[in-house]
Write a protein that holds these residues in place. Sequence first.
Motif, PDB file in Angstrom:
ATOM      1  N   ILE A 456       0.710  -1.130  -0.002  1.00  0.00           N
ATOM      2  CA  ILE A 456       0.029   0.031   0.094  1.00  0.00           C
ATOM      3  C   ILE A 456       0.859   1.135  -0.101  1.00  0.00           C
ATOM      4  O   ILE A 456       0.488   2.127  -0.982  1.00  0.00           O
ATOM      5  N   ASP A 457       1.858   1.277   0.684  1.00  0.00           N
ATOM      6  CA  ASP A 457       2.875   2.579   0.749  1.00  0.00           C
ATOM      7  C   ASP A 457       3.784   2.343  -0.310  1.00  0.00           C
ATOM      8  O   ASP A 457       4.500   3.461  -0.844  1.00  0.00           O
ATOM      9  N   VAL A 458       4.265   1.087  -0.604  1.00  0.00           N
ATOM     10  CA  VAL A 458       5.363   0.942  -1.831  1.00  0.00           C
ATOM     11  C   VAL A 458       4.909   0.100  -2.770  1.00  0.00           C
ATOM     12  O   VAL A 458       4.759  -0.905  -2.960  1.00  0.00           O
ATOM     13  N   PRO A 459       4.241   0.878  -3.914  1.00  0.00           N
ATOM     14  CA  PRO A 459       3.731   0.176  -4.916  1.00  0.00           C
ATOM     15  C   PRO A 459       4.321  -0.653  -5.735  1.00  0.00           C
ATOM     16  O   PRO A 459       3.783  -1.957  -6.139  1.00  0.00           O
ATOM     17  N   ARG A 460       5.877  -0.648  -5.774  1.00  0.00           N
ATOM     18  CA  ARG A 460       6.487  -1.739  -6.510  1.00  0.00           C
ATOM     19  C   ARG A 460       7.057  -2.836  -5.548  1.00  0.00           C
ATOM     20  O   ARG A 460       8.264  -3.459  -5.703  1.00  0.00           O
ATOM     21  N   ALA A 461       6.506  -3.045  -4.365  1.00  0.00           N
ATOM     22  CA  ALA A 461       7.076  -3.934  -3.286  1.00  0.00           C
ATOM     23  C   ALA A 461       7.205  -5.235  -3.897  1.00  0.00           C
ATOM     24  O   ALA A 461       7.999  -5.948  -3.574  1.00  0.00           O
ATOM     25  N   TYR A 462       6.047  -5.773  -4.438  1.00  0.00           N
ATOM     26  CA  TYR A 462       5.965  -7.217  -4.930  1.00  0.00           C
ATOM     27  C   TYR A 462       7.139  -7.511  -6.033  1.00  0.00           C
ATOM     28  O   TYR A 462       7.994  -8.358  -5.775  1.00  0.00           O
ATOM     29  N   PHE A 463       7.418  -6.243  -7.023  1.00  0.00           N
ATOM     30  CA  PHE A 463       8.546  -6.696  -7.784  1.00  0.00           C
ATOM     31  C   PHE A 463       9.665  -6.753  -7.318  1.00  0.00           C
ATOM     32  O   PHE A 463      10.690  -7.460  -7.622  1.00  0.00           O
ATOM     33  N   ILE A 464      10.061  -5.856  -6.415  1.00  0.00           N
ATOM     34  CA  ILE A 464      11.237  -5.668  -5.701  1.00  0.00           C
ATOM     35  C   ILE A 464      11.586  -6.814  -4.760  1.00  0.00           C
ATOM     36  O   ILE A 464      12.632  -7.294  -4.602  1.00  0.00           O
ATOM     37  N   LEU A 465      10.534  -7.374  -4.153  1.00  0.00           N
ATOM     38  CA  LEU A 465      10.520  -8.635  -3.030  1.00  0.00           C
ATOM     39  C   LEU A 465      11.245  -9.769  -4.095  1.00  0.00           C
ATOM     40  O   LEU A 465      12.062 -10.673  -3.720  1.00  0.00           O
ATOM     41  N   GLU A 466      10.490 -10.023  -5.193  1.00  0.00           N
ATOM     42  CA  GLU A 466      10.581 -11.235  -5.924  1.00  0.00           C
ATOM     43  C   GLU A 466      12.318 -11.014  -6.292  1.00  0.00           C
ATOM     44  O   GLU A 466      12.960 -12.089  -6.482  1.00  0.00           O
ATOM     45  N   GLN A 467      12.797  -9.966  -6.890  1.00  0.00           N
ATOM     46  CA  GLN A 467      13.960  -9.807  -7.234  1.00  0.00           C
ATOM     47  C   GLN A 467      15.037  -9.930  -5.973  1.00  0.00           C
ATOM     48  O   GLN A 467      16.096 -10.808  -6.199  1.00  0.00           O
ATOM     49  N   LEU A 485       8.031 -19.906  -1.971  1.00  0.00           N
ATOM     50  CA  LEU A 485       6.781 -19.404  -0.919  1.00  0.00           C
ATOM     51  C   LEU A 485       6.593 -17.926  -1.222  1.00  0.00           C
ATOM     52  O   LEU A 485       5.662 -17.099  -0.633  1.00  0.00           O
ATOM     53  N   CYS A 486       7.367 -17.317  -1.991  1.00  0.00           N
ATOM     54  CA  CYS A 486       7.565 -15.744  -1.983  1.00  0.00           C
ATOM     55  C   CYS A 486       5.853 -15.707  -2.959  1.00  0.00           C
ATOM     56  O   CYS A 486       5.793 -15.769  -3.872  1.00  0.00           O
ATOM     57  N   PRO A 487       5.215 -14.506  -2.216  1.00  0.00           N
ATOM     58  CA  PRO A 487       4.082 -14.231  -3.136  1.00  0.00           C
ATOM     59  C   PRO A 487       4.133 -13.328  -4.104  1.00  0.00           C
ATOM     60  O   PRO A 487       5.095 -12.815  -4.198  1.00  0.00           O
ATOM     61  N   SER A 488       3.168 -13.483  -5.054  1.00  0.00           N
ATOM     62  CA  SER A 488       3.253 -12.501  -6.409  1.00  0.00           C
ATOM     63  C   SER A 488       1.960 -12.073  -6.346  1.00  0.00           C
ATOM     64  O   SER A 488       0.879 -12.653  -5.969  1.00  0.00           O
ATOM     65  N   ARG A 489       1.544 -10.999  -7.146  1.00  0.00           N
ATOM     66  CA  ARG A 489       0.487 -10.251  -7.347  1.00  0.00           C
ATOM     67  C   ARG A 489      -0.665 -10.870  -8.552  1.00  0.00           C
ATOM     68  O   ARG A 489      -1.350 -10.114  -8.938  1.00  0.00           O
ATOM     69  N   GLY A 490      -0.223 -11.704  -9.194  1.00  0.00           N
ATOM     70  CA  GLY A 490      -0.698 -12.257 -10.388  1.00  0.00           C
ATOM     71  C   GLY A 490      -0.252 -11.585 -11.900  1.00  0.00           C
ATOM     72  O   GLY A 490       0.884 -11.503 -11.860  1.00  0.00           O
ATOM     73  N   ARG A 491      -0.962 -11.559 -12.951  1.00  0.00           N
ATOM     74  CA  ARG A 491      -0.501 -11.362 -14.228  1.00  0.00           C
ATOM     75  C   ARG A 491      -0.273  -9.823 -14.201  1.00  0.00           C
ATOM     76  O   ARG A 491      -1.059  -9.026 -13.674  1.00  0.00           O
ATOM     77  N   LYS A 492       0.871  -9.260 -14.854  1.00  0.00           N
ATOM     78  CA  LYS A 492       1.157  -7.936 -14.962  1.00  0.00           C
ATOM     79  C   LYS A 492       1.005  -7.846 -16.522  1.00  0.00           C
ATOM     80  O   LYS A 492       1.407  -8.354 -17.557  1.00  0.00           O
ATOM     81  N   ARG A 493       0.098  -6.504 -16.669  1.00  0.00           N
ATOM     82  CA  ARG A 493      -0.102  -5.948 -17.861  1.00  0.00           C
ATOM     83  C   ARG A 493       0.676  -4.659 -18.050  1.00  0.00           C
ATOM     84  O   ARG A 493       0.800  -3.912 -17.299  1.00  0.00           O
ATOM     85  N   PHE A 494       1.231  -4.434 -19.204  1.00  0.00           N
ATOM     86  CA  PHE A 494       2.089  -3.400 -19.813  1.00  0.00           C
ATOM     87  C   PHE A 494       1.094  -2.580 -20.306  1.00  0.00           C
ATOM     88  O   PHE A 494       0.006  -2.796 -21.121  1.00  0.00           O
ATOM     89  N   VAL A 495       1.467  -1.226 -20.417  1.00  0.00           N
ATOM     90  CA  VAL A 495       0.953  -0.281 -21.388  1.00  0.00           C
ATOM     91  C   VAL A 495       0.996  -0.353 -22.680  1.00  0.00           C
ATOM     92  O   VAL A 495       0.004  -0.469 -23.264  1.00  0.00           O
ATOM     93  N   SER A 496       2.091  -0.763 -23.238  1.00  0.00           N
ATOM     94  CA  SER A 496       2.624  -0.841 -24.630  1.00  0.00           C
ATOM     95  C   SER A 496       3.902  -1.677 -24.445  1.00  0.00           C
ATOM     96  O   SER A 496       4.347  -1.898 -23.235  1.00  0.00           O
ATOM     97  N   GLU A 497       4.313  -2.281 -25.508  1.00  0.00           N
ATOM     98  CA  GLU A 497       5.362  -2.910 -25.684  1.00  0.00           C
ATOM     99  C   GLU A 497       6.871  -2.106 -25.380  1.00  0.00           C
ATOM    100  O   GLU A 497       7.794  -2.309 -24.769  1.00  0.00           O
ATOM    101  N   GLY A 498       6.547  -0.716 -25.746  1.00  0.00           N
ATOM    102  CA  GLY A 498       7.760   0.143 -25.540  1.00  0.00           C
ATOM    103  C   GLY A 498       7.596   1.082 -24.300  1.00  0.00           C
ATOM    104  O   GLY A 498       8.196   2.190 -24.426  1.00  0.00           O
ATOM    105  N   ASP A 499       6.725   0.550 -23.193  1.00  0.00           N
ATOM    106  CA  ASP A 499       6.444   1.466 -22.148  1.00  0.00           C
ATOM    107  C   ASP A 499       7.755   1.487 -21.157  1.00  0.00           C
ATOM    108  O   ASP A 499       7.516   2.191 -20.269  1.00  0.00           O
ATOM    109  N   GLY A 500       8.947   0.750 -21.345  1.00  0.00           N
ATOM    110  CA  GLY A 500       9.796   0.766 -20.379  1.00  0.00           C
ATOM    111  C   GLY A 500       9.709  -0.287 -19.356  1.00  0.00           C
ATOM    112  O   GLY A 500      10.407   0.081 -18.297  1.00  0.00           O
ATOM    113  N   GLY A 501       8.660  -0.802 -19.140  1.00  0.00           N
ATOM    114  CA  GLY A 501       8.691  -1.648 -17.988  1.00  0.00           C
ATOM    115  C   GLY A 501       7.406  -1.177 -16.926  1.00  0.00           C
ATOM    116  O   GLY A 501       7.336  -1.466 -15.723  1.00  0.00           O
TER     117      GLY A 501
END
Length: 508
Positions: A456-467, A485-501
């Motif tokens: 809630i306070d860190v929007p990219r927490a799931y991504f950073i935790l997985e790394q 056991l590391c949790p994930s937030r489900g399917r990640k959808r991008f704005v477009s292919e060239g959105d830089g992640g």
Amino acid sequence: MNAHQNELKRYFIILGVCIIFFFVRISAAPNPLFKTMATDCEAWLNANPLDADDLSDSFLSGEEENGIITKNIKNEINGNWISAPNSIHEARLKAKAKRRLRKTSSRDSGRGDSFSDNGDPSRGTNGTVPPTSPKSKLLDRKSRAGKGRGLPKKGGAGGKGVWGPPGEVYDLEEVDVKDPNYDEAQENCVYETVVPPLEEGDFEKTLTPIVQEYFEHGDTNEVAELLGELNLGSMSSGVPMLAVSLALEAKASHRELTSRLLADLCGRVLSRRDVESSFDKLLRELPDLVLDTPGAAQLIGQFIARAVKDKILSKSYLDGYKGRVDCVHARAALDRAAVLLKMGMGGLRIDSLWGTGGGQRPVTQLVREMTLLLKEYLLSGDNKEAERCLRELEVPHFHHEFVYEAIVMVLESKGEKTFKMVLQLLKFLWVSSIITVDQMRRGYERVYMDIAEINIDVPRAYFILEQFVDKSFSAGFICEKLRDLCPSRGRKRFVSEGDGGRFKLESY
């Protein structure tokens, strides 16, 4: 009954013949009375002739006796003579009653009179009952007197090594004045338990385990009770010296416990004079103590300052050494104590001079100290200093909090510097065995449980935790199961292919 009457008749005939022969023999005597009696008996025998078989005065032979028994066995059942065929049933009942009587008498033998075959009590020649004791009852302690209910003798208090029946309370035995061994001084005697004085060679051997055990439980009352059971005598002044010597080589928390112990023992087991003489010996032996503990001078000075603050040493104790100290180490210890006492007047809390042991500190204080430790490490980057600080906290059971705070600090950071430095620190602490497998696992699992709130306070927490978890598994200080056991937030959808992640906002 006819056979029985014939048998009685036969016995009387034999008796009569014997009497006749007796009178015939004595008829040869000169007494005329005996001759008259013999003449009368002879006349009666001539008037009543007898058969030759009835006049026999010899005992029956075996064959004759067997013949008589065989002839009369049909008329006898179990020793009962049968007069008619109708009385067979009655004879059987009598035989059955006799058998029952014999069984009862054999069972009760030794408790009273025994019974014969006819049911009459049988006794010895002098009226006593012959002792009978079956083998199965040789060790039985029941009474054989025929009284009571068969309970043990003397209420169970008659055996070997028994002092009386259960529940019996013995009163104080009164002194017998008429006793030949009576002594007047016995009435005024007071008996006390005498504890022999502790020998000097056993002093250290006895007290060292007590002090070391105190470092584990921290109960001063138990130490006071154990010391009270010993007859220390003049060696009581050696207790503070031994405790301080052991604390010099121990942790800071053990030194704090030693200061508390000295304060609690003073007045109960020790006196102020014992404490003063003990610190005098420590100052004299400082040159030897410094060889084992280089900082012994500073530590002794802190012990003296704490003792003065706890009022087990007088304030004039330091003044008595002014200008009289030649040893460099003793002078350094006294100077350290004087400086601390002056700082205490300015606001320094000497009662927390040693700090508080890890297990006795509040959780909030430990969390705050671990957070400051991580911030200091991020500024200095010194792994060994971080290891030393973490070890001095003395909370190996709480190291999972350190792992949790380190990972949360990585999730809240914005650069890769914190990511790499925390990963390096955790690996270093893992290799040096400061953080165990269990503590590392618990720290990661706590982050897994709180990741939803952190996100809630860190929007990219799931991504950073997985790394971070993948890098930790690659470094080798977490297992594959913990990584999965590391949790994930489900399917990640991008704005477009060239959105830089970048992620869509609606994906959160």
